[in-house]
Design a protein around this motif. Structure first.
Motif, PDB file in Angstrom:
ATOM      1  N   GLU A 219      21.750  37.650  18.292  1.00  0.00           N
ATOM      2  CA  GLU A 219      22.848  38.824  17.598  1.00  0.00           C
ATOM      3  C   GLU A 219      23.271  39.523  18.921  1.00  0.00           C
ATOM      4  N   GLY A 220      22.885  39.944  19.891  1.00  0.00           N
ATOM      5  CA  GLY A 220      23.405  40.816  21.034  1.00  0.00           C
ATOM      6  C   GLY A 220      23.783  40.079  22.199  1.00  0.00           C
ATOM      7  N   LEU A 221      23.876  38.738  21.985  1.00  0.00           N
ATOM      8  CA  LEU A 221      23.979  37.993  23.366  1.00  0.00           C
ATOM      9  C   LEU A 221      25.465  36.948  23.141  1.00  0.00           C
ATOM     10  N   CYS A 222      26.095  37.146  24.219  1.00  0.00           N
ATOM     11  CA  CYS A 222      27.525  36.575  24.216  1.00  0.00           C
ATOM     12  C   CYS A 222      27.755  35.573  25.288  1.00  0.00           C
ATOM     13  N   SER A 223      28.168  34.601  25.275  1.00  0.00           N
ATOM     14  CA  SER A 223      28.962  33.805  26.509  1.00  0.00           C
ATOM     15  C   SER A 223      30.346  34.245  26.717  1.00  0.00           C
ATOM     16  N   ILE A 224      30.770  34.690  27.923  1.00  0.00           N
ATOM     17  CA  ILE A 224      32.186  35.225  28.406  1.00  0.00           C
ATOM     18  C   ILE A 224      32.999  34.235  29.040  1.00  0.00           C
ATOM     19  N   VAL A 225      34.299  33.840  28.741  1.00  0.00           N
ATOM     20  CA  VAL A 225      34.944  33.196  29.605  1.00  0.00           C
ATOM     21  C   VAL A 225      36.269  33.922  29.927  1.00  0.00           C
ATOM     22  N   TRP A 226      36.441  34.481  31.145  1.00  0.00           N
ATOM     23  CA  TRP A 226      37.330  35.623  31.530  1.00  0.00           C
ATOM     24  C   TRP A 226      38.508  34.757  32.531  1.00  0.00           C
ATOM     25  N   SER A 227      39.554  34.490  31.853  1.00  0.00           N
ATOM     26  CA  SER A 227      40.563  33.700  32.969  1.00  0.00           C
ATOM     27  C   SER A 227      41.481  34.994  33.640  1.00  0.00           C
ATOM     28  N   GLN A 228      41.324  34.711  34.900  1.00  0.00           N
ATOM     29  CA  GLN A 228      42.139  35.698  35.747  1.00  0.00           C
ATOM     30  C   GLN A 228      43.055  35.134  36.846  1.00  0.00           C
ATOM     31  N   GLN A 229      44.063  35.827  37.361  1.00  0.00           N
ATOM     32  CA  GLN A 229      44.487  35.343  38.502  1.00  0.00           C
ATOM     33  C   GLN A 229      43.355  35.098  39.575  1.00  0.00           C
ATOM     34  N   VAL A 230      43.594  34.394  40.593  1.00  0.00           N
ATOM     35  CA  VAL A 230      42.605  33.972  41.389  1.00  0.00           C
ATOM     36  C   VAL A 230      42.068  35.262  42.060  1.00  0.00           C
ATOM     37  N   GLU A 231      42.978  35.974  42.669  1.00  0.00           N
ATOM     38  CA  GLU A 231      42.510  36.937  43.297  1.00  0.00           C
ATOM     39  C   GLU A 231      41.860  38.209  42.652  1.00  0.00           C
ATOM     40  N   ASP A 232      42.187  38.323  41.230  1.00  0.00           N
ATOM     41  CA  ASP A 232      41.409  39.162  40.350  1.00  0.00           C
ATOM     42  C   ASP A 232      40.009  38.643  39.937  1.00  0.00           C
ATOM     43  N   ALA A 233      39.978  37.256  39.870  1.00  0.00           N
ATOM     44  CA  ALA A 233      38.571  36.693  39.729  1.00  0.00           C
ATOM     45  C   ALA A 233      37.889  37.097  40.878  1.00  0.00           C
ATOM     46  N   GLN A 234      38.157  36.789  42.115  1.00  0.00           N
ATOM     47  CA  GLN A 234      37.425  36.820  43.141  1.00  0.00           C
ATOM     48  C   GLN A 234      37.003  38.536  43.304  1.00  0.00           C
ATOM     49  N   ALA A 235      37.859  39.451  42.854  1.00  0.00           N
ATOM     50  CA  ALA A 235      37.373  40.870  43.218  1.00  0.00           C
ATOM     51  C   ALA A 235      36.608  41.191  41.901  1.00  0.00           C
ATOM     52  N   LEU A 236      36.481  40.547  40.809  1.00  0.00           N
ATOM     53  CA  LEU A 236      35.592  40.878  39.685  1.00  0.00           C
ATOM     54  C   LEU A 236      33.855  40.240  40.168  1.00  0.00           C
ATOM     55  N   LEU A 237      34.191  39.121  40.757  1.00  0.00           N
ATOM     56  CA  LEU A 237      32.874  38.500  41.351  1.00  0.00           C
ATOM     57  C   LEU A 237      32.344  39.386  42.401  1.00  0.00           C
ATOM     58  N   ALA A 238      33.203  40.110  43.016  1.00  0.00           N
ATOM     59  CA  ALA A 238      32.359  40.811  44.100  1.00  0.00           C
ATOM     60  C   ALA A 238      32.189  42.077  43.731  1.00  0.00           C
ATOM     61  N   LEU A 239      32.396  42.557  42.440  1.00  0.00           N
ATOM     62  CA  LEU A 239      31.715  43.853  41.877  1.00  0.00           C
ATOM     63  C   LEU A 239      30.152  43.883  41.631  1.00  0.00           C
ATOM     64  N   ASP A 240      29.757  45.020  41.952  1.00  0.00           N
ATOM     65  CA  ASP A 240      28.374  45.162  41.402  1.00  0.00           C
ATOM     66  C   ASP A 240      28.153  45.194  39.957  1.00  0.00           C
ATOM     67  N   LYS A 241      27.063  44.827  39.531  1.00  0.00           N
ATOM     68  CA  LYS A 241      26.718  44.813  38.033  1.00  0.00           C
ATOM     69  C   LYS A 241      27.416  45.852  37.187  1.00  0.00           C
ATOM     70  N   GLU A 242      26.930  47.216  37.694  1.00  0.00           N
ATOM     71  CA  GLU A 242      27.454  48.374  36.926  1.00  0.00           C
ATOM     72  C   GLU A 242      29.030  48.338  37.037  1.00  0.00           C
ATOM     73  N   LYS A 243      29.652  48.340  38.072  1.00  0.00           N
ATOM     74  CA  LYS A 243      31.302  48.347  38.004  1.00  0.00           C
ATOM     75  C   LYS A 243      31.787  46.915  37.140  1.00  0.00           C
ATOM     76  N   PHE A 244      31.103  45.673  37.143  1.00  0.00           N
ATOM     77  CA  PHE A 244      31.506  44.749  36.456  1.00  0.00           C
ATOM     78  C   PHE A 244      31.515  45.102  34.991  1.00  0.00           C
ATOM     79  N   ASN A 245      30.368  45.797  34.580  1.00  0.00           N
ATOM     80  CA  ASN A 245      30.137  45.856  33.326  1.00  0.00           C
ATOM     81  C   ASN A 245      31.416  46.859  32.600  1.00  0.00           C
ATOM     82  N   GLN A 246      31.420  47.840  33.441  1.00  0.00           N
ATOM     83  CA  GLN A 246      32.579  49.182  33.131  1.00  0.00           C
ATOM     84  C   GLN A 246      34.136  48.244  33.112  1.00  0.00           C
ATOM     85  N   ALA A 247      34.212  47.229  33.929  1.00  0.00           N
ATOM     86  CA  ALA A 247      35.425  46.555  33.905  1.00  0.00           C
ATOM     87  C   ALA A 247      35.670  45.763  32.693  1.00  0.00           C
TER      88      ALA A 247
END
Length: 400
Positions: A219-247
């Motif tokens: 119930e509390g588990l989801c698969s995410i698919v987040w389509s982003q511009q290339v630069e934005d996707a790379q920036a999201l991958l570079a975030l630490d877990k806490e900041k990614f969770n916030q974003a």
């Protein structure tokens, strides 16, 4: 030399479904793949999942593998919620609107592949050659030849390319390709959410691309698919877990409360590919080898499965009539059939992507009005849901 009626290059979900769709058809089938299949260990969820609609489920059931899929793990979803970020645009879909128990299932790709692989191994008229790679492919009017890196040579009346977006078979057949880059990457991960997903697939359109939360087996588990511009996707991958969770929480408008990524984060480029020719003498394409589309509607796998069922239906009919299953002129009925369905899906996805991209106030107003009208138009909603569920259109017999 091993002689076959049909050799399928690619032992993924679509290639194996193709092989099983030909079982008991008095055709000898060979499958070639570069990897093997191991029984899923049911640890953390795989990152690549598919939203399988009712037509695909019916196909898998007719192939005798759906119960095996359910023995591992999957999640049915009864509802869909789609909205436009920072807008009044909002729409809900429900299984009740089409009088079905659910809209579809979210299943990890490796589970579907393993179920198909196991069933194919049990078929006397299907041989799986793996792990091997193709060194050479020779296509001919009377017979085609596949040379493998283990020294084996296989002959076939028809070679089917089910070998993915960068298809070797398509390249060797010199089929022309229409192609464009979406200039986006799809970021995939598994996320634990504070609130239960309640069997609802959710998607928000953000200015830089859609973000989908697909309900998994808990119930509390989801698969995410987040389509982003290339630069934005790379920036999201570079975030630490806490900041990614916030974003992630901010992008999703907190619909499921706090989010915690519990897996690796991976991304892959999004490209539209469409082979302008799908069949030739001794060769045919199915699945991603013939077309790839944007994942915003989650229909790529369903399109591929129905390609396999349609081609199998065509081949079985040709064989019963004593006609050459490798002749281009005989395969054109399949090509016309499935090209029509792919055209409609590609055009629809491109229209959606362009309409929901960016923050142009006029476009946002149009989106808002359109969603609001749709949300209060039961017949229109029903038609959209039926199309997404595979309950309408020109379906192969195995998917009915």
């Amino acid at each position: 030399m091993n002689s076959y009626d049909v050799v399928i290059v690619g032992g993924g979900m679509v290639g194996l479904a193709m092989a099983l769709s030909l079982k008991n058809a008095n055709l000898r089938v060979g499958v070639v793949d570069a990897s093997t299949s191991e029984e899923p260990q049911l640890g953390p969820a795989e990152l690549r999942v598919s939203a399988l609609n009712l037509a695909t489920q019916k196909l898998l059931d007719n192939l005798g593998v759906w119960e095996l899929v359910l023995q591992f793990r999957s999640r049915s979803y009864q509802h869909m919620h789609v909205w436009d970020k920072d807008s009044f645009a909002d729409i809900h879909f429900s299984h009740q609107q089409v009088h079905q128990p659910y809209l579809g299932h979210i299943v990890e790709n490796n589970i579907v592949r393993h179920a198909l692989w196991s069933a194919a191994q049990d078929c006397d008229d299907i041989d799986i050659h793996a792990p091997v790679k193709i060194e050479k492919l020779g296509l001919g009017d009377q017979a085609s030849f596949v040379s493998l890196d283990n020294g084996e040579v296989m002959s076939a009346r028809l070679v089917i390319g089910a070998d993915g977006a960068n298809s070797f078979v398509r390249q060797q057949a010199a089929f022309p390709l229409t192609f464009w880059d979406y200039d986006q990457h799809a970021l995939v991960a598994t996320v634990r959410t504070e609130l239960a997903h309640e069997n609802c697939a959710r998607q928000v359109f953000t200015p830089s691309g859609p973000l989908a939360f697909l309900p998994l087996y808990e119930e509390g588990l989801c698969s995410i698919v987040w389509s982003q511009q290339v630069e934005d996707a790379q920036a999201l991958l570079a975030l630490d877990k806490e900041k990614f969770n916030q974003a992630l929480y901010a992008a999703f408008d907190g619909k499921l409360g706090q989010c915690e990524v519990v897996s690796d984060r991976q991304s892959y480029p999004l490209k539209m590919r469409y082979a302008r020719q799908w069949v030739g003498n001794g060769v045919a394409l199915i699945g991603d080898a013939a077309h790839t589309i944007h994942p915003l509607a989650g229909q790529g796998a369903n399109l591929g499965f129905l390609d396999a069922a349609a081609l199998a239906q065509t081949l079985i009919q040709l064989h019963r009539e004593g006609k050459d299953i490798g002749a281009q002129k005989n395969l054109r009925v399949y090509e016309r059939w499935r090209k029509t369905e792919a055209h409609k899906m590609i055009a629809g996805m491109e229209g959606f992507k362009r309409l929901y991209a960016g923050e142009n106030p006029l476009k946002k107003l149009v989106r808002g009005i359109g969603m609001s009208v749709m949300n209060h138009a039961p017949l229109a909603k029903q038609a959209v849901i039926k199309q997404a569920m595979g309950l309408s259109g020109n379906l192969p017999d195995l998917a009915k």
